[in-house]
Write an enzyme that holds these catalytic residues in place. Structure first.
Site, PDB file in Angstrom:
ATOM      1  N   HIS A  55     -36.963  37.281   8.036  1.00 23.07           N
ATOM      2  CA  HIS A  55     -36.345  37.634   7.467  1.00 23.07           C
ATOM      3  C   HIS A  55     -34.839  38.543   7.749  1.00 23.07           C
ATOM      4  O   HIS A  55     -33.721  38.006   7.056  1.00 23.07           O
ATOM      5  CB  HIS A  55     -36.906  39.696   6.509  1.00 23.07           C
ATOM      6  CG  HIS A  55     -37.997  39.669   5.724  1.00 23.07           C
ATOM      7  ND1 HIS A  55     -37.819  40.266   5.225  1.00 23.07           N
ATOM      8  CD2 HIS A  55     -39.264  39.106   7.231  1.00 23.07           C
ATOM      9  CE1 HIS A  55     -40.022  40.279   4.829  1.00 23.07           C
ATOM     10  NE2 HIS A  55     -40.354  39.613   5.606  1.00 23.07           N
ATOM     11  N   ASP A 161     -32.747  43.370   1.824  1.00 23.75           N
ATOM     12  CA  ASP A 161     -34.330  43.116   1.578  1.00 23.75           C
ATOM     13  C   ASP A 161     -35.315  44.019   1.403  1.00 23.75           C
ATOM     14  O   ASP A 161     -34.684  45.177   0.552  1.00 23.75           O
ATOM     15  CB  ASP A 161     -34.921  43.403   3.007  1.00 23.75           C
ATOM     16  CG  ASP A 161     -36.038  41.755   3.186  1.00 23.75           C
ATOM     17  OD1 ASP A 161     -37.036  43.099   2.969  1.00 23.75           O
ATOM     18  OD2 ASP A 161     -35.892  41.075   3.526  1.00 23.75           O
TER      19      ASP A 161
END
Length: 532
Positions: A55, A161
């Site tokens: 991520h 995210d």
């Protein structure tokens, strides 16, 4: 007017005439107004990544892409530990592009950072849960930073995210601010997860549906609860950004766009966001690249299972034997899963079969350090990739035209492997998901390697992978599908900012013209009274 106030001997009438002239004739803004206008014109973009390598990496790639392509200020916000991790592991990114990013380090809250359980039946990295829980403590610090940046910018754009939705919820209270979710998984997997969560039917052909992996075992309940805890804050987003291309996942992007739960949110497929032309090589003297330079084209199998997978001693032995028996060239990145804090604790010394590295010398290379994966996959000598099928690895392999020997471990990986092997048909399965708790034998590994690297079927798979890679790379170029999507995303808020700028400029000019008109009337009245 500051000069008139500070200089007693200066003729006030001359100063007034000067302002009158500049305001009415040329309509130019005073320097302080120009400076203020320039400051307020600025659009600030803030990236808020989730603290896990796959991520961190993707949002840093996006930060560099936007900063270098559109010359916009981009901030990368996270704990000091994970910002450092993102910088240290920035594969394939040009240091000059990274230098443009404004990293904002939030003090790291203490959390346990245990090693992975190498003998666990489930490959899910549950040992990372403490660091993920600690990430939810960053909300106040992130909110404070966003308020500060918002006060200095005309427009604030937060890209975060989905697993940081709780942390950025305060963006909804800021003026001229909006947020977008960046999805770090494939559109296909995202679509499948949504269907499973909401009890919707997955739109696939009957034969494909029969082969679709079961969601059983992809993650433990506590992790499912963690992801669900962010759900109440997802709706504040203005849209979704996907690290994929319409060229390869157009069907599933359309299905996502028309899903009822989408709530008419805009979707942009801007991937792949990693550099597709590696003009800059992270480390040209890297042992992997030097070794690849000496190998024939498409002859080497690259083996890596990402940053969240650990193998037991027995599993490593079977893999080593399978690679040796296959007689195929390989680079094997042999590492345990990351700790929550990669800068603490000692790594396990993984033992290989006795004299294994001596026996495969010249045929295989074992690497225990961080490897430049994008550059390895882009190398002409690389002909295959044995992977856990995290989306980072998948999109890199797809982009570089490299076929995949899929060995999924947890989370989105079973669905990514299905996408690659069954839908794209640019890979083959090493071990079926339903057999995830069984030991994969050396003979199974040997057969999979031989099939991918030294068979007619492997040649066909590689050809499809190369063709798909070419199409994906083209989509990122000017006029390509992904580039058009990225331009559309940037234009979305840039046009709004430009509108605000023009309105503000008009108001400032109108204000100055109005003052000048009042001054003109006053001056005319003054001369009229003199000559009366």
């Amino acid at each position: 007017m500051t000069q008139a106030q500070s200089g007693d001997s200066e003729d006030s009438t001359a100063v007034q005439n000067s302002v009158f002239s500049s305001s009415m004739c040329s309509c130019e803004l005073p320097n302080h107004e120009l400076s203020k206008s320039k400051q307020l014109n600025e659009v600030a973009i803030v990236m808020v990544p989730f603290p896990a390598q796959g991520h961190l990496n993707q949002l840093l790639q996006l930060a560099c892409l936007i900063s270098s392509s559109y010359d916009l200020p981009v901030y990368y916000v996270g704990s000091a530990t994970h910002n450092r991790q993102a910088r240290v592991r920035a594969n394939a990114l040009n240091p000059s592009d990274i230098a443009k990013i404004h990293f904002h380090d939030i003090p790291t809250h203490e959390f346990p950072s245990p090693p992975p359980d190498i003998n666990a039946l489930s490959k899910f990295p549950s040992h990372l849960q403490p660091s993920w829980d600690a990430s939810k403590l960053l909300r106040e610090s992130i909110a404070s930073f966003l308020r500060d940046i918002s006060s200095k910018s005309r427009r604030l754009v937060v890209v975060h995210d989905s697993l940081m939705s709780y942390n950025v919820q305060d963006v909804s209270s800021l003026p001229s601010a909006e947020s977008y979710i960046f999805n770090c998984i494939s559109a296909f997997t995202f679509y499948c997860f949504i269907c499973l969560f909401y009890g919707m039917s997955i739109q696939l052909g009957e034969e494909l549906l029969k082969k679709l992996p079961s969601p059983e075992g992809i993650m433990p309940d506590e992790v499912r609860d963690f992801t669900t805890s962010h759900s109440p804050y997802i709706d504040i987003r203005s849209g979704d950004i996907h690290n994929t291309s319409k060229v390869i996942e157009g069907k599933f992007l359309d299905l996502l766009a028309h899903a009822e739960i989408n709530q008419n949110k805009k979707n942009w497929a801007i991937g792949p966001i990693l550099p597709t032309k590696l003009n800059h090589i992270s480390n040209r003297n890297n042992i992997c690249l030097e070794w690849l330079n000496k190998q024939p084209p498409s002859s080497v199998l690259y083996i890596s299972f990402g940053t969240t997978t650990s193998f037991s001693d027995r599993e490593i032995k079977e893999l080593a034997m399978g690679l040796e028996q296959s007689k195929q060239k390989f680079i094997w990145v042999l590492r345990d899963a990351d700790r929550g804090d990669i800068f603490t604790g000692k790594s396990r010394k993984v033992e290989l079969p006795e004299e294994f590295e001596e026996r495969v010398k010249g045929v295989g290379l074992v690497v225990r350090d961080w490897a430049p994966q994008p550059e390895i996959l882009a190398h002409s000598s690389t002909g295959g990739f044995m992977s856990h099928c995290g989306w980072n690895s998948c999109i890199e392999a797809i982009t570089m035209g490299v076929p995949i020997a899929a060995w999924p471990m947890h989370s989105d990986q079973p669905y990514n492997s299905f996408l690659v092997t069954e839908i794209f048909q640019t890979g083959l399965i090493v071990r079926e998901w339903e057999k995830r708790e069984e030991l994969v034998s050396a003979s199974t590994i040997e057969n999979a390697v031989r099939k991918l690297m030294a068979s007619e079927e492997g040649i066909s798979i590689r050809k499809r992978a190369e063709e798909l890679g070419e199409a994906v790379r083209h989509s990122t170029e000017k006029g390509g599908a992904s580039r058009i999507e990225l331009d559309s995303f940037i234009t979305r808020y840039h046009k709004i900012d430009l509108l605000f700028t023009r309105i503000s400029s008009i108001l400032v000019i109108f204000h100055l013209s109005y003052l000048s008109f009042i001054f003109f009337l006053a001056q005319t009245s003054y001369y009229y009274l003199i000559f009366l």
